[in-house]
Design an enzyme around this catalytic site. Structure first.
Site, mmCIF file in Angstrom:
data_model
loop_
_atom_site.group_PDB
_atom_site.id
_atom_site.type_symbol
_atom_site.label_atom_id
_atom_site.label_comp_id
_atom_site.label_asym_id
_atom_site.label_seq_id
_atom_site.Cartn_x
_atom_site.Cartn_y
_atom_site.Cartn_z
ATOM 1 N N GLU A 157 0.790 -1.228 0.000
ATOM 2 C CA GLU A 157 0.000 0.000 0.000
ATOM 3 C C GLU A 157 0.821 1.276 0.000
ATOM 4 O OE1 GLU A 157 -2.197 -1.922 3.211
ATOM 5 O OE2 GLU A 157 -3.971 -1.042 2.289
HETATM 6 N N1 MCN Z 1 7.304 -8.041 -0.200
HETATM 7 C C1 MCN Z 1 8.666 -8.218 -0.320
HETATM 8 N N2 MCN Z 1 9.512 -7.593 0.534
HETATM 9 C C2 MCN Z 1 9.050 -6.748 1.476
HETATM 10 C C3 MCN Z 1 7.665 -6.523 1.596
HETATM 11 C C4 MCN Z 1 6.809 -7.221 0.764
HETATM 12 O O1 MCN Z 1 9.095 -8.930 -1.210
HETATM 13 N N3 MCN Z 1 9.884 -6.137 2.295
HETATM 14 C C5 MCN Z 1 6.382 -8.717 -1.123
HETATM 15 C C6 MCN Z 1 5.544 -9.784 -0.439
HETATM 16 O O2 MCN Z 1 6.195 -11.007 -0.428
HETATM 17 C C7 MCN Z 1 4.279 -9.769 -1.280
HETATM 18 C C8 MCN Z 1 4.163 -8.343 -1.746
HETATM 19 O O3 MCN Z 1 5.463 -7.770 -1.611
HETATM 20 O O4 MCN Z 1 4.429 -10.614 -2.387
HETATM 21 C C9 MCN Z 1 3.172 -7.523 -0.908
HETATM 22 O O5 MCN Z 1 3.384 -7.796 0.424
HETATM 23 P P1 MCN Z 1 2.614 -7.024 1.606
HETATM 24 O O6 MCN Z 1 2.925 -5.596 1.539
HETATM 25 O O7 MCN Z 1 2.863 -7.760 2.858
HETATM 26 O O8 MCN Z 1 1.073 -7.132 1.196
HETATM 27 P P2 MCN Z 1 0.078 -8.368 1.128
HETATM 28 O O9 MCN Z 1 0.748 -9.566 0.600
HETATM 29 O O10 MCN Z 1 -0.698 -8.443 2.360
HETATM 30 O O11 MCN Z 1 -0.812 -7.859 -0.106
HETATM 31 C C10 MCN Z 1 -1.802 -6.931 0.027
HETATM 32 C C11 MCN Z 1 -1.492 -5.551 -0.492
HETATM 33 C C12 MCN Z 1 -2.744 -4.830 -0.485
HETATM 34 S S1 MCN Z 1 -3.417 -4.539 1.034
HETATM 35 C C13 MCN Z 1 -3.418 -4.529 -1.644
HETATM 36 S S2 MCN Z 1 -4.943 -3.779 -1.593
HETATM 37 C C14 MCN Z 1 -2.828 -4.849 -2.889
HETATM 38 C C15 MCN Z 1 -1.424 -5.078 -2.858
HETATM 39 O O12 MCN Z 1 -0.894 -5.598 -1.789
HETATM 40 N N4 MCN Z 1 -3.545 -5.246 -3.944
HETATM 41 C C16 MCN Z 1 -2.895 -5.659 -5.068
HETATM 42 N N5 MCN Z 1 -0.777 -5.228 -4.023
HETATM 43 C C17 MCN Z 1 -1.472 -5.607 -5.131
HETATM 44 N N6 MCN Z 1 -0.827 -5.964 -6.260
HETATM 45 C C18 MCN Z 1 -1.537 -6.441 -7.299
HETATM 46 N N7 MCN Z 1 -0.883 -6.799 -8.408
HETATM 47 N N8 MCN Z 1 -2.874 -6.573 -7.259
HETATM 48 C C19 MCN Z 1 -3.574 -6.195 -6.197
HETATM 49 O O13 MCN Z 1 -4.866 -6.366 -6.155
#
Ligand code: MCN
Ligand code: FES
Length: 907
Positions: free
Chosen positions: A866
């Site tokens: 986000e």
């Molecule tokens: N990640 C990483 N290194 C980090 C942090 C995160 O590699 N330091 C990677 C994670 O492994 C994950 C991705 O980034 O694959 C996102 O991680 P995170 O921020 O923890 O979020 P969530 O997996 O909980 O995903 C939800 C978030 C939200 S709330 C929305 S809304 C959203 C989003 O991510 N909707 C998306 N990204 C999106 N991306 C796509 N393509 N489509 C959506 O609908």
């Protein structure tokens, strides 16, 4: 009917087709070539692109009558297969272009057509091509696609070996690398079955559903007559609220006790009232979708129309009737009180600025519309597949309404063509459940794009008034805020969203004294759902615009004014929490020279016809649900390696890669390769509750749970001499193979009634810089370049994180300049709602990372999803002001608004 012979992917096929049918339906439904995706079905998105006799064709708007006999049709399946990938597909994988992947087959076909016609395109030509062919990607901001096409072209021209497009593992590590996500091959070859593809492959007696929906926004229901519909061809049943076994309500799981509603305000099928346009009143179950839709037209609903309140101020008017009788339209209030009373401080402040802001009802604009299916599984469980990003959450929200025992309900996530948060709400799950329960049959439902736009949640508009008081040096001393949240008719998480306003208005700065009040308002516009960065784009539009207004009033540089006020040790957030890291100073220092260079560029390149400007904003968001959020995951030793079980739901962000990268890192002592780690995900019958994939929580919460599960497994495998038992030794000794990992953010605490607390254990930090061009004649703004400095902790997967940032910024550009869902008619298509195409997003997006390790993150990681949509739009409006002197406070900054500002000299 027409008999036609086509060469489909070079194979001669004789077909009998309806000449009025479109090519997409013939490919998908008759030939089951489901690599051709069904997105908007309106020629706006390009997901259905194929080549007909070598010519780029949007199959959804091409009638079979127009296809010549003997034509050659090339679909994605004919370009490359999982074991024989085309260089374009290899390049898409290498560049991480496929996130949700729903648009990817269309882009593969489009890129093939381009490179066939022009083997050596420039980047600008690639962008132009995608623009003109209406290839929409909502996830990746287009840049990874352009990078990939340039690489594929080099290989096809023989200037680079094809092996250069294949990922080379880096030092036996997966964590911190560009390892491609496990689902990438299936995505770029069109072999991943999304909900609609699965629906086509269901057993033939599956019932196809269509909804009878309200065409008004507020009404009492007087009667529902299904008699004629029941006699229509192919109809099996027409269901109304009378057929719902349970409470016929979806519970909004009220978060706070002071909420005046009870959360049981959303009907599954409307019984007494219609609360918004599109509300479901009846479900037709038939043998085909066309039959179901035709019969739905014949259901007669007698209504008594009521005044429709289409915005928060309208629903707050004194004479407004209660939308939910017995509950006031303003059903929740959230106070914020930090430090001293602000009134006297404002009076004595050196500088005071105040203004009012409106952030619009942003539509998610996923390329895949909402879709799902339901059936009874082999253990007699009602099984519902959908795009849910909160399987266990939705289970709790729909079970009582359906009237089913929780253990008899199973939820599964289909591969999703992105959600961006709209699927934090249940959408059609309960409708599918009602139909399967009432008929005892397997059922399938797909919304067309208009239904998807009008009957899924949107970002809730905020009306914000804000005031800053600063001392004579520009140090903020006080903030006052007032905000009204238009949450539509359904309360789910509306209180939480209103709290987000308190948590993020003014975030980033050390403001010792704050007073404010927010309210959640029920209206008759579409319901408010989660949307990436939930609540923070609204909060930052106010505080990051006002920061520029303060700088202007003081006559100082907005960058330096921010620098003076950012979090440093000793500072606290608006909720009174000490940030877990203080990275802003380093981030601003990194950006400063780039900012100065950008200002100089703007000055040099501005002309009378095109004004150039630079804008800055900062953004912050928490990783997690408020307070001590947590997750569970399992790790199991198998003969082949380790299997990880979790419900890290995948919007498209990369839950598969997140799981693999985290598990591999945790399992490093076992010295196994990533191919030995198997993932079992997102099925409540098979995996534990890892919580919803919202609030950028999964890398932190589920990531920690995975880490703990893996550590527990290795502890179980450990011999007294420190070496590990093999699978066979574990079995021989009768030791458990499956280990549970649980993790809770016990260091966080919920906010109190004054919004004071430590709601998030970990935050993400960003500084955004937009460079814009405003055409003076038209008021049209173009973003020339975008720069972001991001601190998302240690990075698990670089490809994923880059992709998250590109996509989030692209959505921020749409939010700033074009996107809205206000006019139900005009804004219910992709084009009408202002989706950004390739040329609307700059090719020049620069990402700079500051990787501050997080003590409580798995291997130092924070989240990322986000962050990039917290406040990029404010950098853009600040840049418009810098370029033209026009301040846009009500988004989107469409050309006519900027032009009006230029013309009436409001600057
Ligand atoms: N990640 C990483 N290194 C980090 C942090 C995160 O590699 N330091 C990677 C994670 O492994 C994950 C991705 O980034 O694959 C996102 O991680 P995170 O921020 O923890 O979020 P969530 O997996 O909980 O995903 C939800 C978030 C939200 S709330 C929305 S809304 C959203 C989003 O991510 N909707 C998306 N990204 C999106 N991306 C796509 N393509 N489509 C959506 O609908
Ligand atoms: Fe393009 Fe999701 S990857 S829409």
């Amino acid at each position: 009917m027409r008999k036609i012979m086509l060469y489909v992917n070079d194979v001669p096929r004789t077909l009998v087709v309806d000449p009025a049918a479109n090519l997409m339906d013939v490919l998908r439904r008759q030939l089951l070539l489901t690599g051709t995706k069904d997105g908007c079905e309106d020629g706006h998105c390009g997901a259905c692109a194929v080549l007909v006799d070598g010519k780029y064709t949007l199959a959804c708007v091409t009638k079979m009558s127009k296809i010549p006999d003997g034509a050659h049709v090339l679909t994605v399946e004919g370009i490359g297969t999982p074991d024989k990938l085309h260089p374009i597909q290899k390049a898409f994988i290498l560049h991480g272009a496929a996130q949700c992947g729903f648009c990817s087959p269309g882009f593969v076909v489009s890129a093939k057509a381009l490179l066939d016609a022009n083997p050596a395109p420039t980047r600008a030509e690639v962008r132009d091509w995608f623009q003109k062919r209406h290839n929409v990607c909502r996830c990746n901001g287009y840049k990874p696609y352009v990078d990939a096409v340039m690489d594929a072209a080099r290989v096809l021209r023989g200037e680079m070996p094809e092996t250069a497009l294949e990922y080379k593992p880096e030092n036996g590590r997966v964590w911190g690398t560009n390892h491609p996500r496990p689902t990438a091959v299936a995505k770029v070859t069109g072999t991943l079955d999304y909900g609609s593809d699965l629906g086509l492959k269901m057993p033939p007696d599956t019932l196809r559903l269509a909804l009878v929906q309200a065409k008004v926004s507020h009404a009492n229901i007087l009667s529902i007559d299904t008699s004629e519909a029941e006699t229509m061809p192919g109809v099996h049943a027409v269901l109304t609220h009378k057929d719902v076994k349970g409470k016929n309500r979806i519970t909004g799981l009220i978060t706070f006790p002071t909420n005046k509603g009870d959360g049981w305000d959303r009907p599954i099928l409307c019984d007494e009232k219609v609360f918004q346009y599109g509300d479901a009143i009846a479900i037709v179950c038939a043998d085909t979708e066309d039959h179901a839709r035709a019969a739905a037209e014949k259901v007669v609903v007698e209504l008594e129309e009521l005044p429709a309140y289409m915005s928060a101020p309208a629903a707050m008017a004194e004479d407004a009737i209660e939308i939910h009788p017995g509950t006031p339209n303003v059903y929740y209030e959230q106070r914020i009180a930090k430090g001293e009373e602000t009134g006297p401080l404002m009076e004595s402040a050196g500088y005071v600025v105040e203004d009012e802001f409106y952030l619009q009802r942003q539509p998610h604009l996923t390329v895949e519309p909402d879709v799902g299916l339901a059936y009874y599984d082999e253990e007699g469980r009602l099984t519902i597949h959908s795009k849910s990003i909160g399987l266990y959450l939705h289970h709790a929200m729909i079970a009582p309404g359906l009237g089913i025992e929780p253990e008899k309900l199973r939820l599964v996530q289909n591969p999703a063509g992105a959600t961006f948060g709209y699927k934090f709400s249940p959408t059609m799950e309960a409708l599918l459940g009602v139909a399967a329960m009432a008929t005892g049959r397997s059922v399938f439902l797909r919304y067309n794009y208009q239904q998807h736009m009008t009957y899924t949640g949107k970002r809730s508009p905020f009306f914000v008034k804000m005031k800053f008081g600063a001392d004579k040096d520009g140090k903020l001393i006080a903030m006052e805020s007032d905000w009204s949240v238009d949450h539509g008719p359904y309360s789910e998480f509306g209180d939480l969203l209103t709290l987000r306003g308190a948590q993020f208005m003014g975030a980033g700065y050390d403001i010792p004294n704050i007073r404010g009040l927010g309210r959640t308002v029920a209206t008759n516009h579409v319901w408010g759902s989660a949307f990436r960065a939930y609540g923070s784009p609204q909060a930052f539009l106010a505080s990051e615009s006002l920061m520029d207004e303060l700088a202007e009033k003081m006559g100082v540089d907005p960058f330096e004014l921010r620098y003076k006020n950012i979090y440093r040790p000793g500072a606290t957030t608006p909720t009174g929490q000490a940030p877990e890291v203080y990275s802003f100073e380093e981030m601003f220092d990194l950006l400063r020279p780039k900012y100065q260079a950008a200002l100089q560029r703007a000055e040099e390149n501005s002309t009378d016809a095109h004004k150039k400007g630079v804008g800055i904003s900062l953004g912050i968001y928490g990783c997690g649900l408020d307070g001590p959020d947590g997750a569970e995951a399992w790790a199991e030793l198998t003969e082949a390696g380790v299997t990880i079980y979790n419900s890290w739901q995948d919007h498209g962000q990369g839950a598969d890669m997140g799981t693999l990268g985290t598990a591999h890192e945790a399992l490093l002592p076992l010295e196994i390769g990533p191919e030995q780690i198997k993932l079992v995900m997102n099925d409540t019958a098979r995996v534990p509750n890892s919580g919803p994939s919202g609030g950028s929580r999964s890398q932190v919460m589920t990531g920690n749970a995975i880490r703990v599960a893996c550590e527990n497994l290795m502890e179980g495998m450990c011999k007294p001499d420190g070496s590990f038992r093999t699978y066979q030794e574990m079995v021989a000794e009768g030791l458990p193979l499956r280990y549970v990992g649980k993790w809770t953010a016990s260091m966080a605490s919920n906010c109190d009634e004054n919004a004071q607390g430590a709601p998030f254990a970990i935050y993400m930090y960003g500084v955004f810089m937009a460079e814009v061009d405003v055409e003076v004649k038209t008021g049209k703004t173009t973003v020339d370049k975008f720069t972001i400095v991001a601190d998302v902790g240690k990075i698990n997967n670089k490809l994923v994180v880059d992709g998250q940032i590109y996509g989030g910024i692209a959505q921020g550009i749409g939010l700033a300049l074009s996107e809205d869902f206000e006019d139900i008619k005009k804004h219910s298509t992709m084009l009408g709602a202002g989706v950004p195409f390739a040329r609307d997003i700059p090719d020049d997006i620069e990402i700079l990372y500051v990787e501050t390790p997080r003590q409580n993150g798995p291997f130092g990681a924070a989240g990322v999803g986000e962050l990039p949509l917290t406040s990029p739009h404010v950098a853009i409006v600040n840049a418009i002001k810098n370029a033209t002197g026009v301040r846009i406070t009500h988004l989107p900054a469409r050309p006519e608004k900027v032009l009006a500002g230029l013309n009436n000299g409001s600057h």
